[in-house]
Motif scaffolding. Structure first.
Motif, PDB file in Angstrom:
ATOM      1  N   PRO A  67       0.936  -1.172  -0.172  1.00 16.47           N
ATOM      2  CA  PRO A  67       0.013   0.051  -0.102  1.00 16.47           C
ATOM      3  C   PRO A  67       1.011   1.244   0.104  1.00 16.47           C
ATOM      4  CG  PRO A  67      -0.789  -1.769   1.904  1.00 16.47           C
ATOM      5  CD  PRO A  67       0.485  -2.100   1.004  1.00 16.47           C
ATOM      6  N   GLN A  68       0.232   2.355  -0.603  1.00 18.35           N
ATOM      7  CA  GLN A  68       1.238   3.531  -0.724  1.00 18.35           C
ATOM      8  C   GLN A  68       1.882   3.721   0.489  1.00 18.35           C
ATOM      9  OE1 GLN A  68      -0.068   7.809  -1.767  1.00 18.35           O
ATOM     10  NE2 GLN A  68       0.539   6.768  -3.765  1.00 18.35           N
ATOM     11  N   HIS A  69       1.194   3.760   1.715  1.00 17.84           N
ATOM     12  CA  HIS A  69       1.716   4.568   2.717  1.00 17.84           C
ATOM     13  C   HIS A  69       2.901   3.835   3.422  1.00 17.84           C
ATOM     14  CE1 HIS A  69      -1.266   1.763   4.355  1.00 17.84           C
ATOM     15  NE2 HIS A  69      -0.663   1.936   5.581  1.00 17.84           N
ATOM     16  N   LEU A  70       2.750   2.356   3.123  1.00 21.47           N
ATOM     17  CA  LEU A  70       3.901   1.368   3.622  1.00 21.47           C
ATOM     18  C   LEU A  70       4.932   1.731   2.398  1.00 21.47           C
ATOM     19  CD1 LEU A  70       2.014  -1.628   4.707  1.00 21.47           C
ATOM     20  CD2 LEU A  70       2.703   0.281   6.027  1.00 21.47           C
ATOM     21  N   ARG A  71       4.776   1.948   1.385  1.00 20.54           N
ATOM     22  CA  ARG A  71       5.747   1.952   0.419  1.00 20.54           C
ATOM     23  C   ARG A  71       6.552   3.301   0.589  1.00 20.54           C
ATOM     24  NH1 ARG A  71       2.676   1.300  -3.254  1.00 20.54           N
ATOM     25  NH2 ARG A  71       2.299   3.190  -4.710  1.00 20.54           N
ATOM     26  N   LEU A  72       6.029   4.272   0.813  1.00 21.34           N
ATOM     27  CA  LEU A  72       6.557   5.631   1.089  1.00 21.34           C
ATOM     28  C   LEU A  72       7.684   5.374   2.171  1.00 21.34           C
ATOM     29  CD1 LEU A  72       7.150   8.424   0.492  1.00 21.34           C
ATOM     30  CD2 LEU A  72       5.324   9.105   2.032  1.00 21.34           C
ATOM     31  N   VAL A  73       7.385   4.914   3.420  1.00 19.81           N
ATOM     32  CA  VAL A  73       8.395   4.754   4.643  1.00 19.81           C
ATOM     33  C   VAL A  73       9.279   3.721   3.916  1.00 19.81           C
ATOM     34  CG1 VAL A  73       6.478   5.646   6.294  1.00 19.81           C
ATOM     35  CG2 VAL A  73       6.896   2.959   5.633  1.00 19.81           C
ATOM     36  N   LEU A  74       9.211   2.981   3.310  1.00 16.97           N
ATOM     37  CA  LEU A  74      10.087   1.904   3.025  1.00 16.97           C
ATOM     38  C   LEU A  74      11.069   2.387   2.006  1.00 16.97           C
ATOM     39  CD1 LEU A  74      10.603  -1.427   3.689  1.00 16.97           C
ATOM     40  CD2 LEU A  74       9.822  -1.594   1.290  1.00 16.97           C
ATOM     41  N   MET A  75      10.533   3.178   1.028  1.00 13.94           N
ATOM     42  CA  MET A  75      11.517   3.888   0.181  1.00 13.94           C
ATOM     43  C   MET A  75      12.441   4.887   0.686  1.00 13.94           C
ATOM     44  SD  MET A  75       8.680   4.422  -2.921  1.00 13.94           S
ATOM     45  CE  MET A  75       9.792   5.450  -4.004  1.00 13.94           C
ATOM     46  N   LEU A  76      11.815   5.670   1.648  1.00 13.29           N
ATOM     47  CA  LEU A  76      12.611   6.647   2.450  1.00 13.29           C
ATOM     48  C   LEU A  76      13.795   5.768   3.375  1.00 13.29           C
ATOM     49  CD1 LEU A  76       9.734   9.117   3.618  1.00 13.29           C
ATOM     50  CD2 LEU A  76      11.624   9.473   1.854  1.00 13.29           C
ATOM     51  N   ARG A  77      13.410   5.051   4.038  1.00 11.79           N
ATOM     52  CA  ARG A  77      14.200   4.299   4.967  1.00 11.79           C
ATOM     53  C   ARG A  77      15.385   3.542   4.233  1.00 11.79           C
ATOM     54  NH1 ARG A  77      16.347   4.039  10.217  1.00 11.79           N
ATOM     55  NH2 ARG A  77      16.239   2.093  10.985  1.00 11.79           N
ATOM     56  N   HIS A  78      15.068   2.749   2.876  1.00 15.31           N
ATOM     57  CA  HIS A  78      16.095   1.958   2.580  1.00 15.31           C
ATOM     58  C   HIS A  78      16.615   2.290   1.269  1.00 15.31           C
ATOM     59  CE1 HIS A  78      15.593  -0.867   5.935  1.00 15.31           C
ATOM     60  NE2 HIS A  78      14.267  -0.715   5.707  1.00 15.31           N
ATOM     61  N   PHE A  79      15.879   3.436   0.580  1.00  9.25           N
ATOM     62  CA  PHE A  79      16.410   3.646  -0.948  1.00  9.25           C
ATOM     63  C   PHE A  79      16.749   5.197  -0.910  1.00  9.25           C
ATOM     64  CE2 PHE A  79      13.752  -0.193  -1.366  1.00  9.25           C
ATOM     65  CZ  PHE A  79      14.721  -0.870  -2.246  1.00  9.25           C
ATOM     66  N   SER A  80      16.861   5.902   0.126  1.00  5.22           N
ATOM     67  CA  SER A  80      17.048   7.551  -0.077  1.00  5.22           C
ATOM     68  C   SER A  80      17.978   7.688   0.970  1.00  5.22           C
ATOM     69  CB  SER A  80      15.395   8.119   0.080  1.00  5.22           C
ATOM     70  OG  SER A  80      15.166   8.256   1.661  1.00  5.22           O
ATOM     71  N   GLY A  81      18.348   9.033   1.331  1.00  2.00           N
ATOM     72  CA  GLY A  81      19.055   9.611   2.337  1.00  2.00           C
ATOM     73  C   GLY A  81      18.459  10.082   3.449  1.00  2.00           C
ATOM     74  N   ILE A  82      16.965   9.854   3.468  1.00  2.00           N
ATOM     75  CA  ILE A  82      16.169  10.404   4.587  1.00  2.00           C
ATOM     76  C   ILE A  82      15.854   8.856   5.324  1.00  2.00           C
ATOM     77  CG2 ILE A  82      14.122  11.392   5.325  1.00  2.00           C
ATOM     78  CD1 ILE A  82      14.060  12.704   2.552  1.00  2.00           C
ATOM     79  N   THR A  83      16.594   8.583   6.131  1.00  2.00           N
ATOM     80  CA  THR A  83      16.613   7.197   6.950  1.00  2.00           C
ATOM     81  C   THR A  83      16.411   7.249   8.484  1.00  2.00           C
ATOM     82  OG1 THR A  83      19.052   7.334   7.320  1.00  2.00           O
ATOM     83  CG2 THR A  83      18.573   6.298   5.083  1.00  2.00           C
ATOM     84  N   SER A  84      16.596   8.286   9.101  1.00  2.00           N
ATOM     85  CA  SER A  84      16.048   8.219  10.609  1.00  2.00           C
ATOM     86  C   SER A  84      14.707   8.170  10.644  1.00  2.00           C
ATOM     87  CB  SER A  84      16.553   9.009  11.331  1.00  2.00           C
ATOM     88  OG  SER A  84      16.076  10.204  11.070  1.00  2.00           O
ATOM     89  N   TYR A  85      14.051   7.364  11.843  1.00  2.00           N
ATOM     90  CA  TYR A  85      12.746   7.498  12.180  1.00  2.00           C
ATOM     91  C   TYR A  85      12.101   8.820  12.176  1.00  2.00           C
ATOM     92  CZ  TYR A  85      12.916   2.562  13.133  1.00  2.00           C
ATOM     93  OH  TYR A  85      13.216   1.175  13.116  1.00  2.00           O
ATOM     94  N   GLN A  86      12.877   9.665  12.926  1.00  2.00           N
ATOM     95  CA  GLN A  86      12.359  11.177  12.971  1.00  2.00           C
ATOM     96  C   GLN A  86      12.670  11.877  11.768  1.00  2.00           C
ATOM     97  OE1 GLN A  86      11.276  12.871  16.123  1.00  2.00           O
ATOM     98  NE2 GLN A  86      10.541  14.120  14.494  1.00  2.00           N
ATOM     99  N   ALA A  87      13.507  11.712  10.769  1.00  2.00           N
ATOM    100  CA  ALA A  87      13.276  12.505   9.403  1.00  2.00           C
ATOM    101  C   ALA A  87      12.227  11.872   8.465  1.00  2.00           C
ATOM    102  CB  ALA A  87      14.785  12.225   8.792  1.00  2.00           C
ATOM    103  N   ILE A  88      11.813  10.395   8.684  1.00  2.00           N
ATOM    104  CA  ILE A  88      10.753   9.969   7.924  1.00  2.00           C
ATOM    105  C   ILE A  88       9.711  10.555   8.561  1.00  2.00           C
ATOM    106  CG2 ILE A  88       9.725   7.934   7.371  1.00  2.00           C
ATOM    107  CD1 ILE A  88      12.386   6.151   7.533  1.00  2.00           C
ATOM    108  N   ALA A  89       9.368  10.458   9.696  1.00  2.00           N
ATOM    109  CA  ALA A  89       8.171  11.215  10.391  1.00  2.00           C
ATOM    110  C   ALA A  89       7.944  12.445   9.912  1.00  2.00           C
ATOM    111  CB  ALA A  89       8.285  11.061  12.121  1.00  2.00           C
TER     112      ALA A  89
END
Length: 315
Positions: A139-161
């Protein structure tokens, strides 16, 4: 009487390992499915009952995808998988909270160069495409956090939040759900054909470069203007609550003030794209942070919403 064992038609662990190392994703998925019960037993013995058990097994399974080329004795692949689970559990016990989860996915950034020892890994393109096909099924909301966490430079929980405008606890929950979905999806799609994920990302990078070049020149050619239809909306920090704001005039405003953006990294799927930018502002009236990211949500190839985020510096 012959000892009880698997039917002779079933491939051995050694054969499956050899096929997986040659790049056959179906063999790798079958290996993990075959040993998942014993992997879970190891996690239970170290972590006790609770959600961390499933997370650790899923993390270990995904680590195995990246490191299957390290196996020298295919007959001992079960012991190798259990050792990875033990390591994943120990990392969780030591780290407490912020465990990366899908170990190694950040090393599979789409479009990155191949490793210096390709014979030690399964074919990177095949694995990227397999992993990305599973990501696209989320689902899109799960896909976004996964893309940020593991494929981008925005990796910390706080930055993703901050980027998603949700609490940190929600990020943790979504990543946990995403891991569970990914583990199932990878097993289910192992033997299927997978699209060329790197080609999608490279096309998005070309769009990013062309968009910045066109805006800097003061005009959008047709192929770029079609990305930004009248219904496109700027949301988040640069948007205005209760008012629809189109992204083009907002971004042009900053360009005219002397702020310049330079594409650093791009990751893209069918309906989410993340463009990470370095920022310069020599003589500009606005002084921006040194980097930012565009989170774009697309429909039928066109941008529906754009959120520009300013990641916090890594601690």
């Amino acid at each position: 009487m012959a000892p009880f064992g698997p039917p002779s038609s079933d491939p051995s662990d050694e054969e499956l390992t050899r096929r997986a190392q040659a790049g056959e994703t179906g063999a790798l998925g079958l290996l993990i499915a075959r040993h998942q019960a014993s992997m879970r037993a190891v996690a239970l013995s170290l972590l006790g009952y609770g959600p961390d058990v499933d997370d650790a097994v899923q993390d270990a399974s995904l680590t195995a995808l990246r490191r299957i080329g390290d196996v020298r004795d295919g007959e001992a692949v079960g012991a190798w998988l259990r050792a990875i689970v033990r390591n994943a559990c120990r990392m969780r016990l030591r780290a407490g909270h912020e465990v990366p989860g899908l170990d190694g996915l950040d090393q599979l950034r789409l479009g990155d160069d191949e490793g210096s020892q390709p014979e030690r890994h399964i074919d990177r393109h095949a694995m990227r495409d397999w992993i990305w096909e599973a990501v696209e099924g989320l689902p899109q909301h799960l896909r976004l956090v996964l893309m940020l966490r593991h494929f981008s430079g925005i990796t910390s929980y706080q930055a993703i939040a901050d980027a998603c405008e949700v609490p940190v606890g929600t990020v943790r929950s979504r990543l946990s759900h995403a891991r569970a979905h990914m583990a199932r999806a990878l097993t289910e799609t192992a033997s299927q054909a997978h699209g060329d994920a790197a080609a999608v990302t490279e096309a998005s990078r070309d769009e990013a470069v062309a968009t910045l070049r066109a805006w800097d020149a003061g005009g959008l050619p047709r192929e770029i203007s079609e990305l930004w239809p009248a219904e496109s909306e700027m949301v988040g920090r640069l948007g205005r609550a209760g008012e629809r704001v189109h992204p083009v005039p907002v971004m042009r405003h900053y360009l005219e003030d002397g702020v310049r953006q330079h594409v650093r990294h791009v990751v893209a799927g069918r309906d989410i794209a993340i463009w990470e930018m370095d920022v310069t502002h020599d003589g500009a009236r606005h002084v921006c942070p040194p980097n930012l990211a565009w989170l774009m949500f697309r429909r039928n190839g066109r941008v529906e919403r754009l959120r520009v985020v300013f990641p916090r510096p890594a601690q």
